[in-house]
Each structure stands twice: as C-alpha cells, then as structure tokens.
Design a protein around this motif. Structure first.
Motif, PDB file in Angstrom:
ATOM      1  N   PRO A  21       0.792  -1.231   0.000  1.00 28.34           N
ATOM      2  CA  PRO A  21       0.000   0.000   0.000  1.00 28.34           C
ATOM      3  C   PRO A  21       0.823   1.279   0.000  1.00 28.34           C
ATOM      4  CG  PRO A  21       0.047  -0.950   2.191  1.00 28.34           C
ATOM      5  CD  PRO A  21       0.733  -1.940   1.280  1.00 28.34           C
ATOM      6  N   HIS A  24       3.330   4.339  -3.588  1.00 27.34           N
ATOM      7  CA  HIS A  24       3.377   5.736  -4.015  1.00 27.34           C
ATOM      8  C   HIS A  24       4.288   6.572  -3.109  1.00 27.34           C
ATOM      9  CE1 HIS A  24      -0.271   4.424  -6.123  1.00 27.34           C
ATOM     10  NE2 HIS A  24      -0.008   5.386  -6.972  1.00 27.34           N
ATOM     11  N   ALA A  32       1.714  11.372  -3.767  1.00 25.04           N
ATOM     12  CA  ALA A  32       1.043  11.063  -2.503  1.00 25.04           C
ATOM     13  C   ALA A  32       1.051  12.249  -1.541  1.00 25.04           C
ATOM     14  CB  ALA A  32       1.711   9.859  -1.841  1.00 25.04           C
ATOM     15  N   CYS A  69      -8.184   1.324 -12.813  1.00 23.55           N
ATOM     16  CA  CYS A  69      -7.319   1.218 -11.642  1.00 23.55           C
ATOM     17  C   CYS A  69      -6.690   2.579 -11.348  1.00 23.55           C
ATOM     18  CB  CYS A  69      -6.230   0.183 -11.880  1.00 23.55           C
ATOM     19  SG  CYS A  69      -6.839  -1.462 -12.309  1.00 23.55           S
ATOM     20  N   LYS A  70      -6.722   2.973 -10.078  1.00 25.88           N
ATOM     21  CA  LYS A  70      -6.254   4.306  -9.717  1.00 25.88           C
ATOM     22  C   LYS A  70      -5.075   4.295  -8.747  1.00 25.88           C
ATOM     23  CE  LYS A  70     -10.840   6.263 -10.520  1.00 25.88           C
ATOM     24  NZ  LYS A  70     -11.984   7.022  -9.961  1.00 25.88           N
ATOM     25  N   ASP A  71      -4.399   3.157  -8.647  1.00 28.57           N
ATOM     26  CA  ASP A  71      -3.242   3.094  -7.749  1.00 28.57           C
ATOM     27  C   ASP A  71      -2.083   2.345  -8.404  1.00 28.57           C
ATOM     28  OD1 ASP A  71      -4.301   0.579  -7.781  1.00 28.57           O
ATOM     29  OD2 ASP A  71      -4.166   0.241  -5.626  1.00 28.57           O
ATOM     30  N   GLY A 107       2.378   7.650 -11.731  1.00 27.23           N
ATOM     31  CA  GLY A 107       1.285   6.807 -11.268  1.00 27.23           C
ATOM     32  C   GLY A 107      -0.004   7.232 -11.933  1.00 27.23           C
ATOM     33  N   PHE A 110      -5.217   9.638  -8.934  1.00 21.37           N
ATOM     34  CA  PHE A 110      -6.136   9.101  -7.945  1.00 21.37           C
ATOM     35  C   PHE A 110      -7.595   9.400  -8.280  1.00 21.37           C
ATOM     36  CE2 PHE A 110      -2.452   9.692  -4.801  1.00 21.37           C
ATOM     37  CZ  PHE A 110      -1.992   8.419  -5.034  1.00 21.37           C
ATOM     38  N   ALA A 144       1.666  -2.693  -8.761  1.00 23.19           N
ATOM     39  CA  ALA A 144       0.571  -2.216  -7.919  1.00 23.19           C
ATOM     40  C   ALA A 144       0.235  -3.276  -6.894  1.00 23.19           C
ATOM     41  CB  ALA A 144      -0.668  -1.896  -8.754  1.00 23.19           C
ATOM     42  N   ARG A 145      -0.584  -2.894  -5.903  1.00 23.01           N
ATOM     43  CA  ARG A 145      -1.137  -3.890  -5.004  1.00 23.01           C
ATOM     44  C   ARG A 145      -1.936  -4.907  -5.810  1.00 23.01           C
ATOM     45  NH1 ARG A 145      -4.224  -0.004  -0.936  1.00 23.01           N
ATOM     46  NH2 ARG A 145      -4.193   1.321  -2.774  1.00 23.01           N
TER      47      ARG A 145
END
Length: 213
Positions: A21, A24, A32, A69-71, A107, A110, A144-145
C-alpha cells in the motif's frame, strides 16, 4: 506472457510479493503529497534542449471487470530520437542526446485513473542477436497492489505501420488481433501530439500482451 529472450535455461524463481500500500510514498512521493527526496523522478523525460518530436503518452489501466485502476505505478524507458538508449550497453553507432533521460516514472491519477508521460517519439533500434531492426517503441513496467510480479509490455505507434509489420518482437505474437493491444493511437489536442495507450489486465480477448523479460 511472451518470452522475448527465450533462454535455454532458467535460474530458480525467488519468492515474490505485491507492491504493497505504500508504493506511491516510496517511489512517487510527490503524487502522494510528500516532499521527501531532494530530486524526485517524474513523468517528464525531456528538457527544452531535447531533440525529437515532442509527444504525450497517456492512458488508463483497466482490470478484468472493466474498472479503471487508480493506484498503479508505471515506469517507461525508450531510445532517443536517433534510436539510441542512454545506457552504456547500447553500442549502436548513433548519437547520444545528453538532454534526454530516456526513463520516467509516474502513477495513475487518484481521481481519473489516467497516467501521462511527456517525452519524444523514439527512433528505430537494432534488434537483438541480428533479428532485424525494431520499430519505434516504448517499454513499460507496471506494479501495484495485487500484482505479484511487475508486468512488462511495449507500446508501438499507430503511424509506424510499415515498421511495425517488420518488428521482430511484434512478430513473435502469432495472433494479429493480439498485436493490436500494443499499438497506441495518435491524435492531436491543443496543438500537441498525443498517443493513447490503455493497458488491460486479467484475461479477455483484449488483454494487453505482456512479456517475460
């Protein structure tokens, strides 16, 4: 995945884990909201002195359910406008551009899930092991996660149709329809050249081709 190098033997695979997590904060802290590095890596690969056609690469990463996907963390690397990488391993007899870094990181936003890179259109580069010249392309790495191992793919250019037909990597993909997942579409917006490259995960006929590199 398609194995670009296809070595005769493999080292034993080591354990892997997801990016976690805090990817970023550690790798793109400015996104972030943290200012922890003296010099942050960014999505801008060019300076005012960089040679070549300025382009914007943008797109989204879409999962198997069609959700944006936003992360996602994305890195790219590419040759300069003459087709030479900013790395000592590139022994091509082509000029180096000291004003071009050739590598970027960003990235997905968000709020919108869109990523962008400001760069130049690369030139053709020599293929490995005498396999012929490769069409202009940009290499992507995605983490990513939920992704145990970073995913590697390539982006080619829709206005390089003849070069794409001869590209040795594109041609190892047997299904012509699958090759289309690696082609970014060119457009113009507010006087700027934009290539749109959406990356699709987790199966389906339109899943992006990923490579074992």
């Amino acid at each position: 995945m398609f194995n670009v190098n296809a070595p005769a033997s493999f080292l034993q695979e080591t354990p892997s884990q997801t990016a976690g997590p805090y990817v970023h904060i550690g790798l793109i802290p400015h996104q972030a909201g943290f200012d922890i590095f003296e010099k942050d890596f960014s999505n801008t690969l060019v300076t005012p002195e960089t040679e070549g056609e300025r382009i914007t690469i943008e797109g989204r990463v879409i999962d198997g359910t069609g959700s944006i996907c936003k992360d996602i963390l994305l890195e790219i690397w590419q040759a300069n406008a003459a087709g030479k990488y900013a790395h000592e391993a590139d022994q091509q007899d082509k000029p180096v551009d000291p004003a071009f870094r050739g590598w970027g990181r960003t990235g997905t936003a968000f709020d919108t899930g869109v990523y962008t890179f400001e760069t130049i259109k690369p030139g053709k580069v020599a293929g490995r092991s005498g396999r012929g010249e490769m069409a202009p392309h940009v290499s992507f790495w995605i983490a990513a996660r939920g992704i145990n191992i970073g995913l590697s793919t390539r982006m080619y250019f829709s206005d390089e149709e003849e070069a794409n037909k001869k590209d040795p990597v594109l041609n190892i993909i047997e299904q012509a329809e699958r090759r289309k997942t690696l082609i970014a579409q060119r457009s113009e917006r507010d006087g700027k050249v934009v290539y749109t490259f959406d990356i699709r995960l987790q199966g389906g006929a339109d899943e992006t081709v990923f490579f074992d590199v």
